[in-house]
Each structure stands twice: as structure tokens, then as C-alpha cells.
Scaffold this motif. Sequence first.
Motif, PDB file in Angstrom:
ATOM      1  N   MET A 208       6.106  -7.621 -10.035  1.00  0.00           N
ATOM      2  CA  MET A 208       6.447  -8.542  -9.100  1.00  0.00           C
ATOM      3  C   MET A 208       5.671  -8.283  -7.905  1.00  0.00           C
ATOM      4  N   GLY A 209       5.138  -9.514  -7.709  1.00  0.00           N
ATOM      5  CA  GLY A 209       4.517  -9.397  -6.326  1.00  0.00           C
ATOM      6  C   GLY A 209       2.932  -9.194  -6.565  1.00  0.00           C
ATOM      7  N   PRO A 210       2.142  -9.175  -5.544  1.00  0.00           N
ATOM      8  CA  PRO A 210       0.595  -9.012  -5.605  1.00  0.00           C
ATOM      9  C   PRO A 210       0.411  -7.480  -5.802  1.00  0.00           C
ATOM     10  N   ARG A 211      -0.591  -7.060  -6.627  1.00  0.00           N
ATOM     11  CA  ARG A 211      -0.930  -5.898  -6.892  1.00  0.00           C
ATOM     12  C   ARG A 211      -2.524  -5.665  -6.893  1.00  0.00           C
ATOM     13  N   HIS A 212      -3.157  -4.693  -6.339  1.00  0.00           N
ATOM     14  CA  HIS A 212      -4.547  -4.377  -6.547  1.00  0.00           C
ATOM     15  C   HIS A 212      -4.905  -3.222  -7.443  1.00  0.00           C
ATOM     16  N   PRO A 213      -5.701  -3.405  -8.324  1.00  0.00           N
ATOM     17  CA  PRO A 213      -5.839  -2.389  -9.357  1.00  0.00           C
ATOM     18  C   PRO A 213      -5.832  -0.940  -8.976  1.00  0.00           C
ATOM     19  N   ALA A 214      -6.593  -0.738  -7.568  1.00  0.00           N
ATOM     20  CA  ALA A 214      -6.958   0.576  -7.122  1.00  0.00           C
ATOM     21  C   ALA A 214      -5.450   1.144  -6.451  1.00  0.00           C
ATOM     22  N   GLU A 215      -4.813   0.309  -6.051  1.00  0.00           N
ATOM     23  CA  GLU A 215      -3.517   0.483  -5.158  1.00  0.00           C
ATOM     24  C   GLU A 215      -2.618  -0.277  -5.545  1.00  0.00           C
ATOM     25  N   PRO A 216      -1.810  -0.128  -6.486  1.00  0.00           N
ATOM     26  CA  PRO A 216      -0.956  -0.908  -7.099  1.00  0.00           C
ATOM     27  C   PRO A 216       0.424  -1.382  -6.269  1.00  0.00           C
ATOM     28  N   HIS A 217       0.818  -0.322  -5.454  1.00  0.00           N
ATOM     29  CA  HIS A 217       2.224  -0.383  -4.858  1.00  0.00           C
ATOM     30  C   HIS A 217       1.804  -0.234  -3.111  1.00  0.00           C
ATOM     31  N   ARG A 218       0.814  -0.411  -2.754  1.00  0.00           N
ATOM     32  CA  ARG A 218       0.708  -0.623  -1.253  1.00  0.00           C
ATOM     33  C   ARG A 218       0.509  -1.801  -0.756  1.00  0.00           C
ATOM     34  N   LEU A 219       1.619  -2.180   0.369  1.00  0.00           N
ATOM     35  CA  LEU A 219       1.696  -3.335   0.847  1.00  0.00           C
ATOM     36  C   LEU A 219       0.648  -3.588   1.927  1.00  0.00           C
ATOM     37  N   ARG A 220      -0.275  -4.273   1.843  1.00  0.00           N
ATOM     38  CA  ARG A 220      -1.645  -4.317   2.582  1.00  0.00           C
ATOM     39  C   ARG A 220      -1.375  -5.080   3.962  1.00  0.00           C
ATOM     40  N   TRP A 221      -0.454  -5.946   4.375  1.00  0.00           N
ATOM     41  CA  TRP A 221      -0.159  -6.455   5.542  1.00  0.00           C
ATOM     42  C   TRP A 221       1.211  -6.168   6.034  1.00  0.00           C
ATOM     43  N   PRO A 222       1.224  -6.402   7.395  1.00  0.00           N
ATOM     44  CA  PRO A 222       2.549  -6.236   7.981  1.00  0.00           C
ATOM     45  C   PRO A 222       3.809  -7.002   7.325  1.00  0.00           C
TER      46      PRO A 222
ATOM     47  N   ARG B 109       9.471   6.044 -12.236  1.00  0.00           N
ATOM     48  CA  ARG B 109       8.635   4.910 -12.609  1.00  0.00           C
ATOM     49  C   ARG B 109       7.573   4.409 -11.527  1.00  0.00           C
ATOM     50  N   PRO B 110       6.662   5.106 -11.505  1.00  0.00           N
ATOM     51  CA  PRO B 110       5.506   4.730 -10.472  1.00  0.00           C
ATOM     52  C   PRO B 110       4.711   3.506 -10.673  1.00  0.00           C
ATOM     53  N   ASP B 111       4.936   3.048 -11.814  1.00  0.00           N
ATOM     54  CA  ASP B 111       4.332   1.718 -12.212  1.00  0.00           C
ATOM     55  C   ASP B 111       5.222   0.519 -12.052  1.00  0.00           C
ATOM     56  N   LEU B 112       6.486   0.746 -11.385  1.00  0.00           N
ATOM     57  CA  LEU B 112       7.098  -0.548 -11.245  1.00  0.00           C
ATOM     58  C   LEU B 112       7.666  -0.764  -9.744  1.00  0.00           C
ATOM     59  N   LEU B 113       7.249  -1.716  -9.312  1.00  0.00           N
ATOM     60  CA  LEU B 113       7.653  -2.088  -7.927  1.00  0.00           C
ATOM     61  C   LEU B 113       8.941  -2.911  -8.040  1.00  0.00           C
ATOM     62  N   VAL B 114      10.111  -2.398  -7.334  1.00  0.00           N
ATOM     63  CA  VAL B 114      11.054  -3.300  -7.419  1.00  0.00           C
ATOM     64  C   VAL B 114      12.100  -3.709  -6.094  1.00  0.00           C
ATOM     65  N   VAL B 115      12.727  -4.647  -5.993  1.00  0.00           N
ATOM     66  CA  VAL B 115      13.506  -5.195  -4.672  1.00  0.00           C
ATOM     67  C   VAL B 115      15.126  -4.552  -5.268  1.00  0.00           C
ATOM     68  N   LYS B 116      15.557  -3.682  -4.291  1.00  0.00           N
ATOM     69  CA  LYS B 116      16.756  -3.094  -4.175  1.00  0.00           C
ATOM     70  C   LYS B 116      17.556  -3.025  -3.032  1.00  0.00           C
ATOM     71  N   ARG B 117      18.835  -2.621  -2.774  1.00  0.00           N
ATOM     72  CA  ARG B 117      19.431  -2.141  -1.733  1.00  0.00           C
ATOM     73  C   ARG B 117      19.541  -0.751  -1.576  1.00  0.00           C
ATOM     74  N   ALA B 118      19.104  -0.392  -0.476  1.00  0.00           N
ATOM     75  CA  ALA B 118      19.085   1.063  -0.010  1.00  0.00           C
ATOM     76  C   ALA B 118      20.347   1.461   0.185  1.00  0.00           C
ATOM     77  N   VAL B 119      20.763   2.737  -0.535  1.00  0.00           N
ATOM     78  CA  VAL B 119      22.267   3.126  -0.347  1.00  0.00           C
ATOM     79  C   VAL B 119      22.227   4.396   0.690  1.00  0.00           C
ATOM     80  N   ARG B 120      21.538   5.335   0.502  1.00  0.00           N
ATOM     81  CA  ARG B 120      21.424   6.544   1.276  1.00  0.00           C
ATOM     82  C   ARG B 120      19.945   7.141   1.180  1.00  0.00           C
ATOM     83  N   PRO B 121      19.625   8.030   2.053  1.00  0.00           N
ATOM     84  CA  PRO B 121      18.513   8.741   2.084  1.00  0.00           C
ATOM     85  C   PRO B 121      18.791  10.098   1.135  1.00  0.00           C
ATOM     86  N   GLN B 122      17.739  10.449   0.248  1.00  0.00           N
ATOM     87  CA  GLN B 122      18.005  11.585  -0.581  1.00  0.00           C
ATOM     88  C   GLN B 122      16.554  12.090  -1.071  1.00  0.00           C
TER      89      GLN B 122
END
Length: 116
Positions: free
Chosen positions: A1-15, A58-71
Motif C-alpha cells: 500500500m502506498g509508495p515505497r523506495h527499495p532502500a527505505e520501504p516504510h519511510r514517509l518522505r514528505w510532510p 511484520r516489518p515488510d507490511l505498511l498498514v492503515v489502522k486505528r491507534a488504540v493505546r500506547p504500548q
Amino acid sequence: MGPRHPAEPHRLRWPLTAVLVTGPSMAPTLRHGDAVLVRRGGRPVRPGDVVVAVFRARPDLLVVKRAVRPQDGGWWLRGDNDLVTDDSRAYGVADVRGRVVARYWPRPGRVRSRPL
């Protein structure tokens, strides 16, 4: 899901980054094929926010979810669709990469926090 760069698969690059939602886990809030804007930085994540994250198990999986609590230095996440369990119930704690602020296609509008 979403754009990915091979060297940094889960870094959002822009604000603000566009991400495409896949799967039914956030229905009815977000549906498969919805395009959302994700904000990196800004105010801290709060319970009830919709976020983009990576599960530590699952560090290979970028997900959209609802935050429940810090843990454990991360967040416990849940999907809005209780019939789909591909969230922290299956994968444990996640590290949040950004907060979903708006859906821009196909039904433009804010994606609001929800009390838990």
C-alpha cells in the motif's frame, strides 16, 4: 500500500504523503481503493486516530489502522472492521509512521478520530 523506495520501504518522505488503502480492515471508515493523505510529524498520535504504521512482527507490511493505546514504546492498533483481525491482535505492537488526515479520493473528506 502506498509508495515505497527499495532502500527505505516504510519511510514517509514528505510532510504529506499519499497512501492507497488496500483491503477491508478499516471499513466503513475507509474502503479498499480509498486514497488518503498521511501527515508525518505534527501533533502526537492520540487514541482513536487513524494512522499508517509498521508492525514490529511484520516489518515488510505498511498498514492503515486505528491507534488504540500506547504500548511498549509503540502503539496497539485495531481495524474498524472487527471481522478482520490483521491488526495488533495478530501482529502485536506497531510503530506509527504518520497520521491519516484526509481522504482525497473517491469521497473527499476528513478522516476523524473516534473515541474508543
